[in-house]
Write an enzyme that holds these catalytic residues in place. Structure first.
Site, PDB file in Angstrom:
ATOM      1  NE  ARG A  23     -11.749  13.000   4.664  1.00  0.00           N
ATOM      2  CZ  ARG A  23     -11.485  11.783   4.263  1.00  0.00           C
ATOM      3  NH1 ARG A  23     -12.140  11.119   2.738  1.00  0.00           N
ATOM      4  NH2 ARG A  23     -10.735  10.913   4.541  1.00  0.00           N
ATOM      5  N   GLY A  43     -16.276   1.941  14.107  1.00  0.00           N
ATOM      6  CA  GLY A  43     -17.175   0.736  13.999  1.00  0.00           C
ATOM      7  C   GLY A  43     -16.892  -0.479  14.655  1.00  0.00           C
ATOM      8  CD  GLU A  44     -12.616  -2.902  12.880  1.00  0.00           C
ATOM      9  OE1 GLU A  44     -11.216  -2.873  13.480  1.00  0.00           O
ATOM     10  OE2 GLU A  44     -12.324  -2.694  11.589  1.00  0.00           O
ATOM     11  NE  ARG A  99      -8.671   6.191  19.967  1.00  0.00           N
ATOM     12  CZ  ARG A  99      -7.685   5.621  19.173  1.00  0.00           C
ATOM     13  NH1 ARG A  99      -7.103   4.514  19.578  1.00  0.00           N
ATOM     14  NH2 ARG A  99      -7.337   6.187  18.111  1.00  0.00           N
ATOM     15  CG  ASN A 130      -1.665   1.133   1.324  1.00  0.00           C
ATOM     16  OD1 ASN A 130      -1.685   2.091   0.700  1.00  0.00           O
ATOM     17  ND2 ASN A 130      -2.787   0.878   2.426  1.00  0.00           N
ATOM     18  CD  GLU A 154      -8.878  -1.208   3.453  1.00  0.00           C
ATOM     19  OE1 GLU A 154      -8.247  -0.724   4.683  1.00  0.00           O
ATOM     20  OE2 GLU A 154      -9.477  -0.428   2.782  1.00  0.00           O
ATOM     21  CG  HIS A 213     -13.306   3.578   2.510  1.00  0.00           C
ATOM     22  ND1 HIS A 213     -14.106   4.773   2.909  1.00  0.00           N
ATOM     23  CD2 HIS A 213     -12.334   3.800   3.275  1.00  0.00           C
ATOM     24  CE1 HIS A 213     -13.376   5.530   3.575  1.00  0.00           C
ATOM     25  NE2 HIS A 213     -11.863   4.863   3.613  1.00  0.00           N
ATOM     26  CG  HIS A 252     -14.991   1.784   6.121  1.00  0.00           C
ATOM     27  ND1 HIS A 252     -14.092   0.659   5.637  1.00  0.00           N
ATOM     28  CD2 HIS A 252     -14.092   2.740   6.587  1.00  0.00           C
ATOM     29  CE1 HIS A 252     -12.898   1.197   5.927  1.00  0.00           C
ATOM     30  NE2 HIS A 252     -12.845   2.471   6.339  1.00  0.00           N
ATOM     31  NE  ARG A 278      -6.126   1.360  -0.155  1.00  0.00           N
ATOM     32  CZ  ARG A 278      -6.260   2.681   0.397  1.00  0.00           C
ATOM     33  NH1 ARG A 278      -5.175   3.059   1.054  1.00  0.00           N
ATOM     34  NH2 ARG A 278      -7.595   3.435   0.196  1.00  0.00           N
ATOM     35  CG  ASN A 333      -9.187  10.071  10.728  1.00  0.00           C
ATOM     36  OD1 ASN A 333      -9.807  10.677  11.080  1.00  0.00           O
ATOM     37  ND2 ASN A 333      -8.019   9.661  11.115  1.00  0.00           N
ATOM     38  N   GLY A 334     -11.811   8.024   7.649  1.00  0.00           N
ATOM     39  CA  GLY A 334     -12.776   8.336   6.630  1.00  0.00           C
ATOM     40  C   GLY A 334     -13.832   7.246   6.762  1.00  0.00           C
ATOM     41  CE  LYS A 336      -0.466   2.453   6.781  1.00  0.00           C
ATOM     42  NZ  LYS A 336      -1.831   3.160   6.576  1.00  0.00           N
TER      43      LYS A 336
HETATM   44  P1  ADP Z   1      -8.562   5.318   8.746  1.00  0.00           P
HETATM   45  O1  ADP Z   1      -9.669   5.706   8.012  1.00  0.00           O
HETATM   46  O2  ADP Z   1      -7.307   6.362   8.869  1.00  0.00           O
HETATM   47  O3  ADP Z   1      -8.121   3.910   8.328  1.00  0.00           O
HETATM   48  P2  ADP Z   1      -9.465   3.998  11.339  1.00  0.00           P
HETATM   49  O4  ADP Z   1     -10.166   2.948  10.561  1.00  0.00           O
HETATM   50  O5  ADP Z   1      -7.989   3.132  11.982  1.00  0.00           O
HETATM   51  O6  ADP Z   1      -9.023   5.089  10.202  1.00  0.00           O
HETATM   52  O7  ADP Z   1     -10.091   4.623  12.477  1.00  0.00           O
HETATM   53  C1  ADP Z   1      -9.460   5.499  13.009  1.00  0.00           C
HETATM   54  C2  ADP Z   1     -10.446   6.246  14.293  1.00  0.00           C
HETATM   55  O8  ADP Z   1     -11.199   4.928  14.887  1.00  0.00           O
HETATM   56  C3  ADP Z   1      -9.773   6.912  15.138  1.00  0.00           C
HETATM   57  O9  ADP Z   1      -9.897   8.289  14.585  1.00  0.00           O
HETATM   58  C4  ADP Z   1     -10.685   6.879  16.274  1.00  0.00           C
HETATM   59  O10 ADP Z   1     -11.524   7.994  16.339  1.00  0.00           O
HETATM   60  C5  ADP Z   1     -11.575   5.497  16.133  1.00  0.00           C
HETATM   61  N1  ADP Z   1     -11.270   4.518  17.124  1.00  0.00           N
HETATM   62  C6  ADP Z   1     -10.321   3.581  17.319  1.00  0.00           C
HETATM   63  N2  ADP Z   1     -10.461   3.011  18.288  1.00  0.00           N
HETATM   64  C7  ADP Z   1     -11.474   3.674  19.139  1.00  0.00           C
HETATM   65  C8  ADP Z   1     -12.219   3.223  20.389  1.00  0.00           C
HETATM   66  N3  ADP Z   1     -11.730   2.643  21.148  1.00  0.00           N
HETATM   67  N4  ADP Z   1     -13.491   4.021  20.424  1.00  0.00           N
HETATM   68  C9  ADP Z   1     -13.765   4.935  19.958  1.00  0.00           C
HETATM   69  N5  ADP Z   1     -13.203   5.310  18.609  1.00  0.00           N
HETATM   70  C10 ADP Z   1     -11.986   4.537  18.293  1.00  0.00           C
END
Ligand code: ADP
Length: 408
Positions: free
Chosen positions: A245, A337-338, A289, A12, A389, A184, A212, A95, A215-216, A19
């Site tokens: 955004r 989401g996770e 967070r 990537n 991914e 995505h 999904h 990617r 951050n995005g 990465k």
């Molecule tokens: P990207 O789109 O950059 O790949 P990620 O999928 O890694 O982003 O998601 C990043 C975001 O996930 C962080 O900005 C944060 O807001 C959120 N996040 C990560 N861990 C937690 C958590 N334990 N609780 C709430 N939000 C979280």
């Protein structure tokens, strides 16, 4: 005797990072995982985890060429590496961000494919050029093996015209490729497939909404395993508000900022891309967070940012259920989401009319791992599926390279 392991490399390549991961050819195991950061900037680092061993170096990495050299050196490192010779790499998966309307699925890279990717640079001026650099460097380094490109956009190429044509003069679509593309896609494809497996049902029977939320943010409607609508459009901008955004806004606002506030197009772009979303509303952070913590402590703007975020996700869930004529599964993935039971709870609250009801205990426990979090017996399944991914890219690479018959 030393048995030569066969591995597949995924890459990537971004503007300042590369990465990479090495998978076994059945794509069941990650042998090594690494990243070169701050390419062409001060403070470059190379870090890798291979066969349980961590290795990190700070060293100058002025160009992508040198970044690839560093990655190869790390992979082949006699003590900390993962392989003994580059010949052990059977295939490479890349990617690729924007496949425009030219790539409907992952594809074997040929000179012609590279030319087409160059043609698509105007659609993704920030992303496709570093992807192309990565492809060129890797093909020069590993000329004898198949290289595959997996596009962020291609999964959404199954959208019908009514979902992807913008209500502008039609010529803008015909002459300038102005349309909804979606992003995505590799993540949406992976988690929607995985969700069907977790439910023990064929994807061809399911109407799934993917959230999904990283951050995005991408919302996607996936019917019978195919994307039929998605929230991000032409640039990586529309849909739900994101870390920085704004997501959906009235385009009239842009003219107001330009004419009434005298802002330049660049300044407006900067505000909408980098200073809006969770950061803009909370005034504190783009990290959910931090926002959740402050909201718990009584910060009203952080509470508002959380509520707005969940409300926008919720509206897309409703819209996509309507678009598909129902919903069987709601899937949460990516950082928020996770990992955020609170955000998932806010999204699902009041969606009982769509058969969406959370099991609060299961929701609370599901952090960063696969889980079914809907109430048992609920009409619509609700799941958490960590996205992967790289694994999806490795699986495509194996398939297209004709390797790994038992890949899974
Ligand atoms: P990207 O789109 O950059 O790949 P990620 O999928 O890694 O982003 O998601 C990043 C975001 O996930 C962080 O900005 C944060 O807001 C959120 N996040 C990560 N861990 C937690 C958590 N334990 N609780 C709430 N939000 C979280």
């Amino acid at each position: 005797m030393y048995k030569i392991p066969e591995v597949i490399l995924t890459i990537n390549c971004g503007s300042s990072t590369i990465k990479y991961q090495l998978f076994t050819t059945d794509v069941r195991e990650v042998v090594a995982k690494g990243m070169v950061s701050r390419i062409g900037e001060p403070g470059s680092t190379v870090e890798q985890e291979a066969r349980g061993r961590q290795f990190r170096q700070e060293r100058p990495v002025p160009s992508h060429h040198q970044a690839f050299e560093a990655a190869v050196e790390f992979l082949l490192h006699p003590e900390h590496g993962a392989i003994r010779a580059l010949e052990e790499i059977e295939a490479v998966g890349h990617r690729a961000v924007h496949g425009g309307d030219l790539f409907f699925e992952s594809t074997l890279i040929t000179d012609e494919v590279v030319e087409k990717l160059e043609e698509l640079v105007p659609l993704a001026p920030l992303h496709n050029p570093p992807n192309l650099v990565g492809i060129r460097e890797a093909r020069a380094l590993l000329p004898g093996v198949p290289h595959v490109a997996a596009f962020d956009t291609s999964f959404h190429q199954t959208m019908p015209p009514k979902a992807y044509v913008y209500p502008l003069p039609y010529d803008y679509y015909l002459k300038h490729r102005v349309r909804r593309y979606g992003f995505h896609g590799t993540s949406c494809r992976y988690v929607s497939r995985r969700a069907a497996e977790m439910l023990g049902r064929p994807a061809s029977e399911l109407k799934t909404v993917v959230c999904h939320l990283g951050n995005g943010v991408t919302m996607a409607a996936v019917r019978e395993g195919r994307s039929v609508d998605t929230s991000i459009g032409f640039a990586t901008f529309s849909g739900v508000m994101m870390g920085t955004r704004s997501g959906d806004i009235d385009p009239g606002l842009i003219f107001y900022l330009y004419r009434r506030l005298g802002m330049s197009p660049e300044a407006i772009e900067n505000v909408l891309y980098k200073e809006s979303g969770l950061l803009g509303v909370s005034g504190v952070s783009n990290d959910m967070r931090v926002i959740e913590e402050r909201a718990r402590a009584g910060d009203e703007r952080c509470r508002l940012a959380m509520e707005m975020f969940a409300y926008m996700v919720k509206k897309y869930v409703g819209a996509y259920a309507a678009a598909m004529g129902g919903i069987d599964a709601l899937v949460f993935t990516a950082g928020i989401g996770e990992n955020s039971p609170e955000s998932r709870g806010l999204v699902c609250a009041g969606l009982g009319f769509l058969g969406i009801e959370l099991d609060p205990a299961a929701n609370d426990l599901a952090r960063g791992r696969e889980a079914i979090i809907g109430r048992p017996g609920g009409r619509t399944a609700v799941l958490v599926v960590p996205t992967n991914e790289e694994k999806m890219i490795a699986l495509d690479t194996m398939r297209l390279a004709g390797l790994g018959k038992n890949a899974g």
